[in-house]
Design an enzyme around this catalytic site. Sequence first.
Site, PDB file in Angstrom:
ATOM      1  CG  ASP A  18      -1.778   1.236   1.300  1.00  0.00           C
ATOM      2  OD1 ASP A  18      -2.303   1.655   0.251  1.00  0.00           O
ATOM      3  OD2 ASP A  18      -1.946   1.788   2.405  1.00  0.00           O
ATOM      4  CD  GLU A  43      -4.847   0.984  -2.473  1.00  0.00           C
ATOM      5  OE1 GLU A  43      -5.357   2.120  -2.462  1.00  0.00           O
ATOM      6  OE2 GLU A  43      -4.756   0.258  -1.461  1.00  0.00           O
ATOM      7  CG  ASP A  61      -0.766   3.323   5.976  1.00  0.00           C
ATOM      8  OD1 ASP A  61      -1.421   3.740   5.010  1.00  0.00           O
ATOM      9  OD2 ASP A  61      -0.455   4.031   6.958  1.00  0.00           O
TER      10      ASP A  61
END
EC number: 3.1.21.10
Length: 181
Positions: free
Chosen positions: A8, A67, A139
């Site tokens: 992420d 992502e 996160d």
Amino acid sequence: MSLIIGIDPGSRLTGYGIIERDGSKLRFVDAGTIRTETTEMPERLKRIFGGIDRIVKFHGPTEAAVEQVFMAQNPDSALKLGQARGAAIAALTNLDLQVAEYTARQIKQSVVGYGAADKEQVQMMVMKLLNLSIKPQADAADALAAAICHAHASGSMSKMALLNALGGMARGRSRSSSRRR
């Protein structure tokens, strides 16, 4: 069995999560954040690259999921996020990992079942899916969710490939048996 790292990306905090997939079973391996703790963007990117490099060399994942960047309301934030994402992808590909990319909506849909889920919902489902007793930092949870999404997606692709291969074999047998008649 495969080891999957999810990332992420963020310019200040980059989450990472590693899971093991054995068939349809998922097991937590590690998760955390890479903190850049500097104001200079080149130094942040160096720390993201170096952090991911160390994590991958230590754990040896065989698959990676990152992502994708979404367009934030602040173009400057989106650019910084894109740079952080680029550093992460460069670190992964530098170590010969193929990188699968998923949108935030795809990841949330895969893990929570709802593409507009909030961070708290993602954290709770990651805990449930990986049987964790402690809620991971946001996160890190997002990174674990990316890895879970990839496990589901690549598992589905493997099943489809197997079914297609078996279907092709079955069609081949039916053709050869019809020729014998």
